[in-house]
Design a protein around this motif. Structure first.
Motif, mmCIF file in Angstrom:
data_model
loop_
_atom_site.group_PDB
_atom_site.id
_atom_site.type_symbol
_atom_site.label_atom_id
_atom_site.label_comp_id
_atom_site.label_asym_id
_atom_site.label_seq_id
_atom_site.Cartn_x
_atom_site.Cartn_y
_atom_site.Cartn_z
ATOM 1 N N GLY A 114 0.811 -1.208 0.000
ATOM 2 C CA GLY A 114 0.000 0.000 0.000
ATOM 3 C C GLY A 114 0.848 1.263 0.000
ATOM 4 N N SER A 115 1.945 1.240 0.757
ATOM 5 C CA SER A 115 2.836 2.402 0.770
ATOM 6 C C SER A 115 3.500 2.602 -0.581
ATOM 7 N N VAL A 116 3.845 1.491 -1.248
ATOM 8 C CA VAL A 116 4.429 1.605 -2.590
ATOM 9 C C VAL A 116 3.411 2.199 -3.553
ATOM 10 N N LEU A 117 2.158 1.788 -3.452
ATOM 11 C CA LEU A 117 1.122 2.327 -4.344
ATOM 12 C C LEU A 117 0.895 3.817 -4.115
ATOM 13 N N ASP A 118 1.232 4.297 -2.924
ATOM 14 C CA ASP A 118 1.108 5.743 -2.673
ATOM 15 C C ASP A 118 2.071 6.563 -3.523
ATOM 16 N N CYS A 119 3.108 5.908 -4.082
ATOM 17 C CA CYS A 119 4.044 6.627 -4.955
ATOM 18 C C CYS A 119 3.376 7.073 -6.252
ATOM 19 N N PHE A 120 2.250 6.433 -6.600
ATOM 20 C CA PHE A 120 1.623 6.701 -7.894
ATOM 21 C C PHE A 120 0.534 7.753 -7.749
ATOM 22 N N SER A 121 0.897 8.833 -7.151
ATOM 23 C CA SER A 121 -0.002 9.971 -7.049
ATOM 24 C C SER A 121 0.498 11.052 -7.987
ATOM 25 N N PHE A 122 -0.417 11.785 -8.570
ATOM 26 C CA PHE A 122 0.001 12.818 -9.510
ATOM 27 C C PHE A 122 0.594 14.028 -8.799
ATOM 28 N N VAL B 196 -2.709 1.426 -11.823
ATOM 29 C CA VAL B 196 -1.618 2.406 -11.798
ATOM 30 C C VAL B 196 -0.575 2.097 -12.876
ATOM 31 N N ILE B 197 -0.402 0.829 -13.194
ATOM 32 C CA ILE B 197 0.574 0.488 -14.229
ATOM 33 C C ILE B 197 0.098 0.983 -15.593
ATOM 34 N N LEU B 198 -1.206 0.924 -15.841
ATOM 35 C CA LEU B 198 -1.730 1.451 -17.113
ATOM 36 C C LEU B 198 -1.489 2.947 -17.208
ATOM 37 N N LYS B 199 -1.607 3.650 -16.075
ATOM 38 C CA LYS B 199 -1.280 5.080 -16.092
ATOM 39 C C LYS B 199 0.211 5.298 -16.320
ATOM 40 N N ALA B 200 1.028 4.438 -15.699
ATOM 41 C CA ALA B 200 2.483 4.592 -15.838
ATOM 42 C C ALA B 200 2.942 4.326 -17.266
ATOM 43 N N ILE C 174 -4.301 -4.615 -20.569
ATOM 44 C CA ILE C 174 -2.838 -4.693 -20.587
ATOM 45 C C ILE C 174 -2.326 -4.864 -22.008
ATOM 46 N N SER C 175 -2.974 -5.746 -22.774
ATOM 47 C CA SER C 175 -2.503 -5.969 -24.145
ATOM 48 C C SER C 175 -2.637 -4.704 -24.983
ATOM 49 N N SER C 176 -3.765 -3.986 -24.836
ATOM 50 C CA SER C 176 -3.932 -2.746 -25.597
ATOM 51 C C SER C 176 -2.893 -1.714 -25.183
ATOM 52 N N ALA C 177 -2.649 -1.598 -23.875
ATOM 53 C CA ALA C 177 -1.678 -0.613 -23.404
ATOM 54 C C ALA C 177 -0.277 -0.938 -23.896
ATOM 55 N N LEU C 178 0.095 -2.214 -23.897
ATOM 56 C CA LEU C 178 1.431 -2.587 -24.368
ATOM 57 C C LEU C 178 1.563 -2.385 -25.874
#
Length: 1281
Positions: free
Chosen positions: A399-407, A441-445, A488-492
């Motif tokens: 959860g703390s790692v996911l907090d890194c993905f804030s704009f 969050v990975i799709l945003k990244a 995921i496939s579309s994003a890749l």
């Protein structure tokens, strides 16, 4: 294949952006074993020879560096290489320099293979301990030349620490009071001393400490004291000084190695103390990347020490560790594993120490560090720590790692978070329950990009997001990822084809490939991989315009790809991406026209009104391309465009120009982009045949095109060409669609207004305005030119002519020539209609214009800019000639064809590679054209033999080595000889080494072939002199020609002439040289002429005395550098040509030439020069001051008075002004007093005045002579002045 974990963001990328292959050529084995054996065997012989030693080292470096990518190939050979070198080290007779050389070679091997592998091969028996320790006594830690020796000795000593005996047993019996230090203390002292040095030995000392301190016998006695010493050193080291940084680095390396290799129970008692000390050092605030990385590494090692080493029972597992077991399950049809059994944490005894929370907090902070290496180390630490935590605590970490993905976070936090998620997923610590949050969050990244100034950041984030997808493909079963396959496939796929950076595209392709191979659920995976592999995605334009069309052909990817282009790429900060996006939408819209018309078009029209410049630009481009694509689709299907675009969309397109004009968006910094975009919009809408004929919007469009062409000089230079081309293309499409009264007939009102206005703009004082309107006239359709052809051609011809005020307008002349060629192609050939097409009346005029520009050699601070004009002229001449040959060959006059071929042949022999290649292409195209053949080509038969079609096709005409051997063959054809020789003179006397070398070689080869043919040589020499005479005082040719003559004379090209006294060639050449250097102050020209004059001494007769006289005049030149050069060249000449100086005076002549200071004062130099004249029986040159002394008496009393011719004849005779009989004695001369005073003072000023005054006086004397020579009009009293 794993994607890279980081990439450089913001690097510019062109059409062929990938310049390096995926990997080097794969090697199969170490193939230089025999050479390396011989090299190592020669070390004792070369160690004391500097040159030989450096050659050996460099060669060894080259061999080893080949295996940087495949170091494992060295493994079978490492042992014998090490033994060969250690034999030298162990030899008692080896000198110190040889030992150091051997260690340098050992270090090279270690660098390539890695010290961890190489370390195991060091001998580590009891007998090796003492010799290694003894070697340290001879080392100087401050010697920068031998650091490899100390580094390798530390590695060797660390290996000897693995002996299974107590070190105290090696000390023997140390008596009380004995000064001998125990081995254990010696090793510790060595390690501590080298931990604070500034070279590579510091790393070796850290390795030594990790092996030494963790020994059972050492840790009991020395571990506590060493840790205490290292922590004190850390505390007292200042990060503001270099010494403090070095010491801190050494301590952190040592501590990290100890806590890595030491047993947990041994290190645990000290872990809290070390952590507290580390916190007090405030390493995260340091600006030293390496210290922050080592601090992060040490923190995670301390955290792992706090936690028991166990594998979390709750972690997600896929498959088995055994390949055989996996294959067995697959054979049984049980390849899908059942959900893992999760053990309750209450069943396990978890005792979490207090320091763990601090460690995880510091690692989470490390994920946001500004440097990639620190973030990567923190991410690995997060993964390792989570693997030893209970499930609830590990989930808190996720959860703390996911907090890194804030704009609100920076791109650094996003990148670190992606790396941490990849590590957690790869280790099975990211449970499937969290996948929905993580995938979001990975799709945003995968599309993360943040604009920073003129570029953006985020490429490393997107690359790391691809790494996460790659790791997930290996970590999870297909059923776990099945809900996310579509997204995921579309994003890749989108990242693979539409990402700006090649590293990200390749990382996405690798992640897609991994998912296709391991998950097997990605739609059309194999088909997509075959077209979007590693190499295919290296070219950005290919991805946007070709691969994307293929992938979008699969319905699952069509709309996501279109949506991504509209929402993410249309407003991209990079203009190239916006342009490619518009073209990609053009290609993708036909695949789903309804979606494009109903969803894409309204979105784009709303973006046109955006306040953001990039958004407006991209939206206008996209509107233009999508509208044109829908028009072409409707045409193919036989349907009207309104079936796809409704009335509202058409009205929105029509209003774009007026909206921008009303808001004054064509002005200011963004005006360039808006003008270019709207010009493209005009072109595409005109091609789409929008129903705007007669509408006021056409006038607005025409105004924009005219204003853009008129104001090109205000546009930035990098965008000027692109905007001009867009405006010209828009004009062509606009005229073709909206300016016809009926098909093929121009609207007279438009014609009467447009063409005169454009012709008037050709006289603009701005070069860019001329360029724009010249190109505009060239692109007009034929029906608009009808009736105006003669005036248009005359106007464009006037632009190509140079005058003093526009001599620098080379780009305008180039564009005018291109426009003339286009117009000729547009109107075609038609006899008897000079205002409508090419015919007998206007073809000579066109040829005269084009051929006149073949001599444009304008230069400025950019160099030879005239080459642009010459290339355009050659292209236009070729196109015009081919057009006439196909339609009306009789219009090609024999004289014009001869001049054309000769001018092109001259360009084919000149020095600029691209111009030479273009000229050769033009020449061969005209020669080999046979549909029908070009008439009146001089020497066609001989040319076809010299340039056979099959052979010349494979010649690289850009390469001087291949071009000149062919071109110089034209010297044998009389028609071409003059022009080819003129071009060769510039090449042979040029500056580019390769051009000079190969042009000279080819010329000498030709000269060698005619040496025995006096007639051919005479004809050649006559042409050569004619070239010289025609280009006298033309520095572009004459200086190079003098250099060429020097080489030809030095190589005996005219030896056949030297046997004849006063040969006409030499006499004429001497007169031309004298004329060329007369009153010249060009040092380069004078030096070249000196070399030519020295070469002419080989000719016999009275001409030799004249040549020597010219050389002796140069020995007293006003420039010292010319005097010195002349003396040096004459010295070499005397040595070369033995018959020039008699044997009785040879020594004296050589002595005068070599021992005289020719840069001394002129009176001193003049005496030595006169001495040489006497020795060689050459008349002494007469000094000007002596002549003036004779004239002084005649000049007295002439001031301001009328004197008869008899009074002035004496002065005129002395000064050599006019013959005595030229003026009757009863005529009077008026001579201004200032001239007489000058003549009176001339001898004194020329002899005694300073150098600047002497030069000024000489100039004034020249003006006085001119006055006396040319002032012959009668005054008002009847006298001749």
């Amino acid at each position: 294949m794993a994607p890279s974990d980081a990439s450089a963001a913001g690097a510019p990328e062109g059409e062929a952006e990938d310049r390096s292959p995926a990997c080097g050529a794969a090697l199969e084995a170490f193939g230089e074993g025999a050479e390396v054996r011989a090299l190592l065997g020669r070390l004792p012989a070369v160690h004391d020879q500097l040159a030989a030693r450096e050659v050996a080292k460099e060669r060894f470096h080259v061999i080893m560096d080949r295996y940087q990518e495949q170091p494992h190939l060295l493994d079978p050979h490492l042992e014998w290489m090490m033994n060969s070198l250690l034999d030298i080290v162990r030899d008692k007779t080896s000198p110190a320099s040889l030992i150091h050389l051997a260690f340098k070679f050992l270090y090279v091997i270690t660098k390539v293979r890695g010290y961890k592998v190489f370390l195991r091969l060091f001998p580590h028996e009891v007998a090796d301990v003492q010799p290694v320790l003894d070697m340290f006594t001879d080392q100087d830690p401050k010697d920068s030349e031998t650091w490899e020796t100390r580094y390798m000795l530390l590695l060797w000593l660390s290996m000897t620490c693995l002996i299974p005996f107590d070190f105290s047993r090696l000390d023997g019996n140390i008596q009380p009071g004995e000064s001998r230090m125990p081995i254990m203390d010696r090793i510790l002292q060595i390690a501590e001393s080298y931990l604070v040095v500034s070279d590579k030995a510091r790393d070796g000392a850290a390795v030594l400490i990790s092996k030494f301190i963790t020994r059972p016998d050492v840790k009991q006695r020395k571990m506590a004291s060493f840790l205490d010493w290292s922590l004190r050193t850390l505390t007292h080291s200042s990060l503001q000084t270099m010494e403090g940084v070095i010491a801190t680095d050494g301590m952190l390396q040592a501590l990290a190695q100890i806590f890595k290799h030491g047993k947990r129970e041994d290190c645990l008692p000290y872990a809290s103390t070390v952590l507290q000390c580390l916190d007090s050092c405030r390493l995260p605030e340091s600006n030293q990347t390496l210290l922050r990385k080592l601090g992060t590494k040490l923190v995670q090692r301390l955290g792992l020490t706090f936690l028991k080493p166990k594998v979390a029972s709750w972690r997600y597992q896929r498959g088995c560790r055994s390949l055989a077991a996996n294959l067995q399950l697959s054979a049984q049809g049980q390849n899908e594993q059942k959900p893992p059994v999760v053990t309750s944490d209450s069943e396990e005894d978890y005792d979490i120490p207090e320091g763990v929370e601090s460690v995880i907090e510091q690692l989470l902070v490390g994920l946001k560090d500004k440097d990639t290496v620190v973030r990567w180390s923190a991410a690995k630490g997060i993964g390792r720590m989570a693997g030893r935590l209970p499930r609830e605590l590990a989930d808190d970490v996720v959860g703390s790692v996911l907090d890194c993905f804030s704009f609100q976070e920076t791109d650094k936090a996003w990148h670190g978070g992606c790396l941490a998620l990849a590590e957690l997923g790869r280790r099975g610590l990211l449970l499937p329950l969290r996948l929905s949050e993580v995938v979001a969050v990975i799709l945003k990244a995968l599309t993360y990009e943040e604009k920073r100034g003129a570029c953006s950041v985020g490429a490393n984030v997107r690359d790391a997001a691809c790494y996460v997808c790659w790791a997930f493909a290996r970590a999870y079963e297909p059923q776990e990822l099945r809900p996310f396959v579509t997204t995921i496939s579309s994003a890749l796929v989108i990242a693979t084809v539409f990402d700006r950076d090649v590293n990200c595209r390749r990382a996405a392709s690798a992640a897609f490939q991994e998912n296709v191979g391991r998950q097997g659920t990605f739609p059309h995976g194999i088909d997509i991989l075959t077209s979007a592999d590693y190499f295919a995605v290296g070219n950005r334009a290919n991805c946007f315009l070709v691969i994307s069309v293929f992938i979008a052909g699969f319905p699952e990817y069509t709309q996501p790809m279109i949506d991504h282009l509209v929402t993410m790429k249309t407003h991209h900060w990079d203009g190239v991406i916006r342009e490619l996006t518009a073209k990609a939408l053009h290609n993708l819209s036909p695949l789903d026209p309804e979606y494009s018309a109903t969803h894409v078009f309204p979105a784009l029209l709303s973006m046109v009104r955006s306040s953001d410049l990039h958004t407006r630009h991209g939206a206008i481009l996209a509107c233009a391309e999508v509208a044109h694509a829908l028009y072409k689709l409707a045409t193919q299907r036989g349907r009207p465009l309104t079936d796809y675009l409704d009335e509202k969309a058409v009205e929105g397109l029509k209003q774009i120009h007026q909206q921008l004009h009303d808001h004054q968006l064509y002005r200011g910094l963004g005006g360039e982009l808006m003008r270019q975009a709207v010009c493209i919009l005009i072109e595409k809408l005109s091609l789409s045949r929008m129903p705007f004929k007669g509408d006021t919007v056409i006038e607005g469009w025409q105004w924009l095109i005219n204003d853009t062409l008129r104001s090109l000089h205000l546009v930035s230079s990098h965008a000027r060409q692109q905007i001009k081309e867009a405006a010209i293309s828009a004009l062509a499409a606009l005229c073709s669609e909206y300016y016809t009264k009926e098909p093929g007939v121009a609207d007279p009102a438009v014609q009467e207004e447009l063409i005169p206005r454009y012709l008037a703009e050709l006289q603009s004082p701005e070069e860019m305005t001329r360029c724009g309107f010249s190109s505009a006239l060239g692109t007009l359709p034929g029906f608009l030119l009808r009736g105006w052809l003669q005036e248009v051609l005359s106007g464009l011809s006037a632009v190509t002519r140079t005058s003093p005020k526009d001599v620098s307008f080379t780009e305008a002349r180039r564009d005018s020539l291109t426009a003339i060629s286009r117009i000729c192609q547009t109107v075609g050939v038609k006899e008897g209609a000079p205002d409508e097409a090419l015919c007998t009346e206007n073809v000579p005029q066109v040829y005269a214009t084009l051929l006149g520009c073949m001599g444009d050699y304008t230069t400025d601070n950019r160099g030879d800019v005239g080459v642009w004009v010459r290339r355009a002229a050659m292209t236009s001449l070729m196109d015009l000639t081919l057009l006439l040959a196909r339609t009306q060959p009789t219009l090609i006059d024999a004289h014009i064809c001869e001049r054309l071929m000769c001018c092109v042949a001259q360009q084919a022999s000149e020095k600029i590679d691209r111009c030479r290649a273009h000229a050769t292409h033009t020449f061969l195209t005209l020669l080999h054209f046979d549909d029908p053949p070009i008439p009146h080509v001089p020497h066609r038969g001989e040319l076809e033999k010299l340039f056979p079609r099959a052979e010349v096709a494979s010649v690289d005409w850009n390469a001087a080595s291949q071009a000149f051997p062919h071109v110089t063959q034209l010297l044998g054809l009389p028609t071409y000889r003059y022009h080819v020789l003129l071009g060769l003179a510039v090449s042979v006397g040029g500056l580019t080494e390769s051009t000079v070398r190969y042009s000279t070689q080819s010329l000498f080869e030709y000269m060698k072939g005619i040496q025995k043919d006096p007639q051919a040589l005479g004809s050649f020499s006559g042409t050569l002199l004619q070239v010289f005479e025609d280009n006298l005082l033309n520095n572009r040719v004459s200086v190079s020609l003098l250099k060429m003559l020097d080489q030809m004379l030095a190589n005996g090209c005219f030896d056949i002439f030297t046997t004849e006294e006063n040969h006409p060639f030499c006499v004429k050449l001497l007169s031309l040289c004298k004329e060329e250097i007369k009153k010249s102050k060009d040092v380069q020209k004078l030096q070249s002429s000196i070399a030519v004059l020295c070469g002419m001494v080989q000719f016999c007769g009275s001409v030799r005395k004249k040549v020597l006289l010219q050389l002796f005049l140069l020995l007293c030149h006003q420039f010292p550098v010319i005097r010195k050069t002349t003396a040096s060249q004459v010295y070499e000449m005397v040595l070369t040509y033995a018959d020039v100086v008699g044997a009785d005076v040879l020594d004296e002549v050589m002595d005068v030439l070599s021992n005289t200071a020719w840069d001394a004062a002129l009176p001193v130099v003049r005496g030595q020069r006169n001495r040489l004249c006497d020795l060689l029986s050459v008349p002494r040159p007469q000094l000007v001051p002596k002549c003036l002394k004779q004239a002084q008496a005649s000049a007295v009393g002439l001031s301001g008075a009328r004197r008869t011719g008899a009074d002035c004849h004496r002065l005129a005779d002395v000064l050599g002004l006019v013959p005595a009989e030229a003026v009757p004695e009863n005529q009077a001369w008026n001579l201004p007093s200032r001239n007489v005073l000058l003549l009176r003072e001339e001898p004194r000023l020329m002899a005694d005045g300073p150098r600047s005054q002497r030069e000024d006086t000489a100039t004034r004397l020249d003006s006085s002579r001119v006055y006396l020579k040319h002032t012959t009009h009668r005054d008002n009293r009847g006298g001749a002045t």
